[in-house]
Design a protein around this motif. Structure first.
Motif, PDB file in Angstrom:
ATOM      1  N   GLU A 119      -4.172  -4.894  -9.995  1.00  0.00           N
ATOM      2  CA  GLU A 119      -3.660  -4.453 -11.289  1.00  0.00           C
ATOM      3  C   GLU A 119      -4.791  -3.886 -12.138  1.00  0.00           C
ATOM      4  OE1 GLU A 119      -0.588  -4.311 -12.195  1.00  0.00           O
ATOM      5  OE2 GLU A 119       0.562  -5.925 -11.246  1.00  0.00           O
ATOM      6  N   GLU A 120      -5.976  -4.480 -11.994  1.00  0.00           N
ATOM      7  CA  GLU A 120      -7.143  -4.025 -12.743  1.00  0.00           C
ATOM      8  C   GLU A 120      -8.091  -3.179 -11.902  1.00  0.00           C
ATOM      9  OE1 GLU A 120      -7.650  -4.196 -15.857  1.00  0.00           O
ATOM     10  OE2 GLU A 120      -6.002  -5.532 -16.403  1.00  0.00           O
ATOM     11  N   LEU A 121      -8.103  -3.429 -10.603  1.00  0.00           N
ATOM     12  CA  LEU A 121      -9.044  -2.729  -9.727  1.00  0.00           C
ATOM     13  C   LEU A 121      -8.773  -1.228  -9.656  1.00  0.00           C
ATOM     14  CD1 LEU A 121     -11.451  -3.828  -8.146  1.00  0.00           C
ATOM     15  CD2 LEU A 121     -10.022  -3.869  -6.100  1.00  0.00           C
ATOM     16  N   VAL A 122      -7.571  -0.811 -10.056  1.00  0.00           N
ATOM     17  CA  VAL A 122      -7.256   0.621 -10.056  1.00  0.00           C
ATOM     18  C   VAL A 122      -8.195   1.399 -10.975  1.00  0.00           C
ATOM     19  CG1 VAL A 122      -4.831   0.443  -9.407  1.00  0.00           C
ATOM     20  CG2 VAL A 122      -5.464   0.261 -11.811  1.00  0.00           C
ATOM     21  N   SER A 123      -8.842   0.706 -11.910  1.00  0.00           N
ATOM     22  CA  SER A 123      -9.778   1.373 -12.813  1.00  0.00           C
ATOM     23  C   SER A 123     -11.128   1.655 -12.154  1.00  0.00           C
ATOM     24  CB  SER A 123     -10.023   0.513 -14.068  1.00  0.00           C
ATOM     25  OG  SER A 123      -8.837   0.287 -14.774  1.00  0.00           O
TER      26      SER A 123
ATOM     27  N   VAL B 264      -2.233  -1.194  -4.633  1.00  0.00           N
ATOM     28  CA  VAL B 264      -3.013  -1.641  -3.472  1.00  0.00           C
ATOM     29  C   VAL B 264      -3.336  -0.452  -2.577  1.00  0.00           C
ATOM     30  CG1 VAL B 264      -2.995  -3.045  -1.379  1.00  0.00           C
ATOM     31  CG2 VAL B 264      -2.046  -3.976  -3.506  1.00  0.00           C
ATOM     32  N   ALA B 265      -2.326   0.344  -2.256  1.00  0.00           N
ATOM     33  CA  ALA B 265      -2.521   1.501  -1.375  1.00  0.00           C
ATOM     34  C   ALA B 265      -3.484   2.511  -2.002  1.00  0.00           C
ATOM     35  CB  ALA B 265      -1.174   2.162  -1.087  1.00  0.00           C
ATOM     36  N   TYR B 266      -3.349   2.752  -3.289  1.00  0.00           N
ATOM     37  CA  TYR B 266      -4.242   3.695  -3.977  1.00  0.00           C
ATOM     38  C   TYR B 266      -5.692   3.225  -3.891  1.00  0.00           C
ATOM     39  CZ  TYR B 266      -6.685   5.963  -7.832  1.00  0.00           C
ATOM     40  OH  TYR B 266      -7.615   6.644  -8.588  1.00  0.00           O
ATOM     41  N   CYS B 267      -5.925   1.956  -4.214  1.00  0.00           N
ATOM     42  CA  CYS B 267      -7.293   1.426  -4.192  1.00  0.00           C
ATOM     43  C   CYS B 267      -7.883   1.433  -2.789  1.00  0.00           C
ATOM     44  CB  CYS B 267      -7.319   0.004  -4.755  1.00  0.00           C
ATOM     45  SG  CYS B 267      -7.021  -0.117  -6.522  1.00  0.00           S
ATOM     46  N   LEU B 268      -7.116   0.952  -1.808  1.00  0.00           N
ATOM     47  CA  LEU B 268      -7.646   0.870  -0.445  1.00  0.00           C
ATOM     48  C   LEU B 268      -7.874   2.254   0.153  1.00  0.00           C
ATOM     49  CD1 LEU B 268      -5.732  -2.170   1.075  1.00  0.00           C
ATOM     50  CD2 LEU B 268      -7.973  -2.095  -0.032  1.00  0.00           C
ATOM     51  N   ARG B 269      -7.085   3.211  -0.280  1.00  0.00           N
ATOM     52  CA  ARG B 269      -7.334   4.588   0.174  1.00  0.00           C
ATOM     53  C   ARG B 269      -8.630   5.116  -0.441  1.00  0.00           C
ATOM     54  NH1 ARG B 269      -3.582   9.977  -0.880  1.00  0.00           N
ATOM     55  NH2 ARG B 269      -4.794  11.386   0.424  1.00  0.00           N
ATOM     56  N   LYS B 270      -8.855   4.830  -1.718  1.00  0.00           N
ATOM     57  CA  LYS B 270     -10.092   5.240  -2.373  1.00  0.00           C
ATOM     58  C   LYS B 270     -11.308   4.567  -1.746  1.00  0.00           C
ATOM     59  CE  LYS B 270      -8.954   8.049  -5.785  1.00  0.00           C
ATOM     60  NZ  LYS B 270      -9.548   9.400  -5.951  1.00  0.00           N
ATOM     61  N   MET B 271     -11.107   3.378  -1.182  1.00  0.00           N
ATOM     62  CA  MET B 271     -12.192   2.626  -0.540  1.00  0.00           C
ATOM     63  C   MET B 271     -12.355   2.992   0.928  1.00  0.00           C
ATOM     64  SD  MET B 271     -11.443  -1.225  -1.895  1.00  0.00           S
ATOM     65  CE  MET B 271     -10.797  -1.528  -3.528  1.00  0.00           C
ATOM     66  N   ASN B 272     -11.509   3.936   1.417  1.00  0.00           N
ATOM     67  CA  ASN B 272     -11.514   4.348   2.832  1.00  0.00           C
ATOM     68  C   ASN B 272     -11.128   3.214   3.774  1.00  0.00           C
ATOM     69  OD1 ASN B 272     -12.344   7.071   2.323  1.00  0.00           O
ATOM     70  ND2 ASN B 272     -14.441   6.324   2.019  1.00  0.00           N
ATOM     71  N   VAL B 273     -10.268   2.317   3.291  1.00  0.00           N
ATOM     72  CA  VAL B 273      -9.726   1.252   4.132  1.00  0.00           C
ATOM     73  C   VAL B 273      -8.374   1.675   4.701  1.00  0.00           C
ATOM     74  CG1 VAL B 273      -8.846  -1.119   4.135  1.00  0.00           C
ATOM     75  CG2 VAL B 273     -10.969  -0.575   2.937  1.00  0.00           C
TER      76      VAL B 273
ATOM     77  N   SER C 241       4.739   2.465   4.725  1.00  0.00           N
ATOM     78  CA  SER C 241       4.865   3.021   3.382  1.00  0.00           C
ATOM     79  C   SER C 241       4.503   1.935   2.377  1.00  0.00           C
ATOM     80  CB  SER C 241       6.297   3.486   3.139  1.00  0.00           C
ATOM     81  OG  SER C 241       7.181   2.375   3.185  1.00  0.00           O
ATOM     82  N   THR C 242       4.474   2.276   1.099  1.00  0.00           N
ATOM     83  CA  THR C 242       4.207   1.249   0.093  1.00  0.00           C
ATOM     84  C   THR C 242       5.362   0.249   0.026  1.00  0.00           C
ATOM     85  OG1 THR C 242       5.025   2.773  -1.614  1.00  0.00           O
ATOM     86  CG2 THR C 242       2.643   2.620  -1.325  1.00  0.00           C
ATOM     87  N   ALA C 243       6.571   0.703   0.365  1.00  0.00           N
ATOM     88  CA  ALA C 243       7.706  -0.224   0.414  1.00  0.00           C
ATOM     89  C   ALA C 243       7.502  -1.246   1.526  1.00  0.00           C
ATOM     90  CB  ALA C 243       9.007   0.537   0.626  1.00  0.00           C
ATOM     91  N   GLY C 244       7.017  -0.774   2.686  1.00  0.00           N
ATOM     92  CA  GLY C 244       6.728  -1.677   3.789  1.00  0.00           C
ATOM     93  C   GLY C 244       5.575  -2.608   3.472  1.00  0.00           C
TER      94      GLY C 244
END
Length: 229
Positions: A110-114, A203-212, A185-188
């Motif tokens: 919730e906060e890590l998106v920043s 979660v998906a946005y952050c982990l994509r930015k982290m290359n996970v 998907s994010t639903a899954g």
């Protein structure tokens, strides 16, 4: 804003003060002026910053400090919260109830998106604490219309139930069940993790930015992801 401090003082809420005290040792220093900021605790070569909400408020501070220092961000998440209503003078308890909201380690997103791109930095780590807390509210007319004039005046630490330190992006993979079918998907992802779709999107946005996570396509209007190996 809590803990987005330059040189100077700021009244701490009880929760922030209690957590900061947990990291103070005989060899540590507290409230240290460094690079134009006040650092909560310095343990050896590690700067410890306690933030109870709003990572965006300390984004600039963290970015500057971690250029030349190891920084550990400590973030508490209440898995049990008791809401206490007090009289304006603080002398009488008018009511107490347990919040129905369910939270866990995944709520750090919730906060890590920043600051998702901070996680891969060699000088950055984040320790998430799962806590029990009390939130004190008084009817002073400053609260939102939804809260009918009640506003939060303090948060108190009751107990630390669990903790986990994330030093690199792949440390967050413990939150995603091994049984999840890829691509997803994010639903899954929401279903697999037992969280809301809105949180799964973060979660998906952050982990994509982290290359996970890697975006591999779409199914109808849904993006599909796989875990990077």
């Amino acid at each position: 804003m809590e803990n987005d401090r330059g040189i100077g003082t700021l009244q701490e809420r009880s929760l922030h003060a209690s957590i900061k005290k947990m990291y103070e040792t005989a060899d540590s220093q507290s409230e240290v002026n460094l690079d134009g900021y006040v650092v909560d605790v310095v343990q050896g070569d590690v700067l410890i910053e306690v933030q109870t909400r709003n990572f965006n408020a300390i984004k600039g501070k963290l970015f500057k400090l971690m250029k030349s220092h190891r920084v550990k961000l400590v973030y508490p998440i209440p898995i049990e919260k008791w809401v206490i209503r007090q009289s304006l003078d603080g002398k009488r308890e008018l009511g107490r109830r347990r919040s129905p909201k369910k939270m866990g380690f995944a709520n750090v997103f919730e906060e890590l998106v920043s600051i998702p791109t901070f996680v891969p930095h060699r000088n950055f780590s984040i320790e998430v604490l799962l806590i029990r807390e009390e939130e004190v509210r008084v009817k002073n007319g400053n609260g939102s219309w939804r809260k009918r004039g009640w506003s939060s005046t303090d948060r108190r630490l009751l107990d630390v139930v669990d903790r986990h330190t994330y030093s690199e992006p792949k440390d967050f993979l413990h939150l995603i069940p091994d049984t999840i079918e890829q691509p997803f998907s994010t639903a899954g992802l929401a279903e697999a993790m037992g969280i809301t779709k809105r949180l799964a999107q973060k979660v998906a946005y952050c982990l994509r930015k982290m290359n996970v996570l890697k975006l591999v396509g779409k199914e109808r209007n849904a993006h599909l992801y796989v875990i990077e190996q």
